[in-house]
Design a protein around this motif. Structure first.
Motif, PDB file in Angstrom:
ATOM      1  N   LYS A  90      -4.235  50.880  29.201  1.00 21.06           N
ATOM      2  CA  LYS A  90      -3.274  51.912  28.813  1.00 21.06           C
ATOM      3  C   LYS A  90      -3.265  53.052  29.818  1.00 21.06           C
ATOM      4  N   LYS A  91      -4.456  53.440  30.318  1.00 26.83           N
ATOM      5  CA  LYS A  91      -4.513  54.517  31.306  1.00 26.83           C
ATOM      6  C   LYS A  91      -3.802  54.109  32.583  1.00 26.83           C
ATOM      7  N   LYS A  92      -3.976  52.847  33.002  1.00 25.34           N
ATOM      8  CA  LYS A  92      -3.298  52.373  34.207  1.00 25.34           C
ATOM      9  C   LYS A  92      -1.788  52.379  34.015  1.00 25.34           C
ATOM     10  N   GLU A  93      -1.345  51.982  32.820  1.00 22.30           N
ATOM     11  CA  GLU A  93       0.086  51.973  32.541  1.00 22.30           C
ATOM     12  C   GLU A  93       0.655  53.386  32.529  1.00 22.30           C
ATOM     13  N   GLU A  94      -0.137  54.340  32.009  1.00 24.46           N
ATOM     14  CA  GLU A  94       0.322  55.723  31.980  1.00 24.46           C
ATOM     15  C   GLU A  94       0.396  56.301  33.389  1.00 24.46           C
ATOM     16  N   LEU A  95      -0.502  55.856  34.258  1.00 26.37           N
ATOM     17  CA  LEU A  95      -0.504  56.358  35.619  1.00 26.37           C
ATOM     18  C   LEU A  95       0.710  55.866  36.394  1.00 26.37           C
ATOM     19  N   ALA A  96       1.234  54.711  36.037  1.00 27.13           N
ATOM     20  CA  ALA A  96       2.435  54.219  36.685  1.00 27.13           C
ATOM     21  C   ALA A  96       3.554  55.217  36.401  1.00 27.13           C
ATOM     22  N   GLU A  97       4.004  55.870  37.452  1.00 26.59           N
ATOM     23  CA  GLU A  97       4.961  56.965  37.306  1.00 26.59           C
ATOM     24  C   GLU A  97       6.337  56.423  36.923  1.00 26.59           C
ATOM     25  N   PRO A  98       6.919  56.937  35.842  1.00 26.81           N
ATOM     26  CA  PRO A  98       8.259  56.482  35.477  1.00 26.81           C
ATOM     27  C   PRO A  98       9.268  56.957  36.528  1.00 26.81           C
ATOM     28  N   ASP A  99      10.330  56.215  36.672  1.00 29.16           N
ATOM     29  CA  ASP A  99      11.336  56.527  37.677  1.00 29.16           C
ATOM     30  C   ASP A  99      12.081  57.797  37.284  1.00 29.16           C
ATOM     31  N   ARG A 100      11.885  58.846  38.063  1.00 27.77           N
ATOM     32  CA  ARG A 100      12.492  60.142  37.758  1.00 27.77           C
ATOM     33  C   ARG A 100      14.016  60.069  37.876  1.00 27.77           C
ATOM     34  N   PHE A 101      14.503  59.257  38.788  1.00 25.65           N
ATOM     35  CA  PHE A 101      15.941  59.126  38.976  1.00 25.65           C
ATOM     36  C   PHE A 101      16.597  58.592  37.704  1.00 25.65           C
ATOM     37  N   LEU A 139      21.922  66.898  38.919  1.00 29.47           N
ATOM     38  CA  LEU A 139      22.538  66.206  40.054  1.00 29.47           C
ATOM     39  C   LEU A 139      21.903  66.637  41.368  1.00 29.47           C
ATOM     40  N   ASN A 140      21.610  67.937  41.500  1.00 28.98           N
ATOM     41  CA  ASN A 140      20.939  68.409  42.712  1.00 28.98           C
ATOM     42  C   ASN A 140      19.561  67.762  42.864  1.00 28.98           C
ATOM     43  N   GLU A 141      18.830  67.664  41.766  1.00 30.80           N
ATOM     44  CA  GLU A 141      17.518  67.029  41.809  1.00 30.80           C
ATOM     45  C   GLU A 141      17.650  65.547  42.173  1.00 30.80           C
ATOM     46  N   MET A 142      18.706  64.894  41.674  1.00 28.38           N
ATOM     47  CA  MET A 142      18.930  63.492  42.018  1.00 28.38           C
ATOM     48  C   MET A 142      19.243  63.329  43.499  1.00 28.38           C
ATOM     49  N   GLU A 143      19.993  64.273  44.069  1.00 28.24           N
ATOM     50  CA  GLU A 143      20.296  64.217  45.505  1.00 28.24           C
ATOM     51  C   GLU A 143      19.031  64.364  46.335  1.00 28.24           C
ATOM     52  N   ILE A 144      18.139  65.249  45.925  1.00 27.09           N
ATOM     53  CA  ILE A 144      16.875  65.437  46.653  1.00 27.09           C
ATOM     54  C   ILE A 144      16.050  64.155  46.609  1.00 27.09           C
ATOM     55  N   ILE A 145      15.974  63.543  45.435  1.00 29.53           N
ATOM     56  CA  ILE A 145      15.230  62.292  45.298  1.00 29.53           C
ATOM     57  C   ILE A 145      15.870  61.207  46.157  1.00 29.53           C
ATOM     58  N   ASP A 146      17.200  61.154  46.168  1.00 28.55           N
ATOM     59  CA  ASP A 146      17.902  60.150  46.959  1.00 28.55           C
ATOM     60  C   ASP A 146      17.622  60.334  48.451  1.00 28.55           C
ATOM     61  N   GLU A 152      12.296  57.468  53.279  1.00 32.32           N
ATOM     62  CA  GLU A 152      11.212  56.487  53.165  1.00 32.32           C
ATOM     63  C   GLU A 152      11.691  55.108  53.609  1.00 32.32           C
ATOM     64  N   MET A 153      12.895  54.739  53.217  1.00 29.62           N
ATOM     65  CA  MET A 153      13.432  53.436  53.625  1.00 29.62           C
ATOM     66  C   MET A 153      13.615  53.368  55.135  1.00 29.62           C
ATOM     67  N   ARG A 154      14.063  54.456  55.757  1.00 30.37           N
ATOM     68  CA  ARG A 154      14.207  54.488  57.217  1.00 30.37           C
ATOM     69  C   ARG A 154      12.853  54.297  57.885  1.00 30.37           C
TER      70      ARG A 154
END
Length: 171
Positions: A90-101, A139-146, A152-154
């Protein structure tokens, strides 16, 4: 809307005064005798019957003996080990960060639904500015994440394909 009736009490208690009340203000009359059920009626019902005993399944004594032997031999119970393993998972599952986007998309959708409900109730103007401001922040926060994801992909792509091989990709 009429005035209250004027009441005069006679000087002696021998004369009774009868006061008439309007139909809606009649005093409640209690029954002449109380409405209690007789004992026979109560006993005829199921109130005095006892529930029959239903034995529960018994413990497996051999299983209990093996468990006790393991506790004495190893110093701990298997059940405790299983509980610890479950807690670690359960702790490992909680550590898996949910997708903020995805969370932001859900929050924007909730705010749009809320605004639609308020408009249906006639309160749209009251909440429109607040909700639209919150949506623009998301939306601004989503743009920053994007932008971070794109960067990272580059970086991943440049590591996977060094600069010398770019000329081969263009052909």
């Amino acid at each position: 809307g009429d005035a209250l009736p004027f009441q005069r009490f006679p000087p002696s208690s021998k004369q009774a005064v009868h006061v008439s009340y309007p139909a809606g203000c009649q005093p409640c009359r209690l029954p002449a005798r109380p409405l209690l059920r007789p004992a026979k009626v109560c006993q005829a019902g199921d109130a005095y019957t006892r529930e029959k005993f239903k034995p529960q399944p018994t413990r497996d004594l051999e299983k209990e003996k093996r468990r006790l032997q393991k506790i004495l031999a190893l110093g701990k119970d298997e059940v405790e080990d299983k509980v610890e393993q479950v807690l670690v998972r359960k702790k490992k599952e909680e550590l898996a960060e949910p997708d903020r986007f995805e969370e932001l998309i859900n929050e924007i959708q909730e705010r749009r639904e809320f605004l639609a409900e308020m408009e249906a109730l006639g309160q749209g103007k009251k909440y429109q500015r607040i909700v639209l401001t919150e949506i623009s922040e998301k939306l601004n926060e989503m743009e920053i994440i994007d932008k971070k994801r794109s960067e990272e992909m580059r970086n991943i792509m440049t590591k996977a394909f060094p600069a010398g091989n770019k000329s081969n990709l263009q052909d």
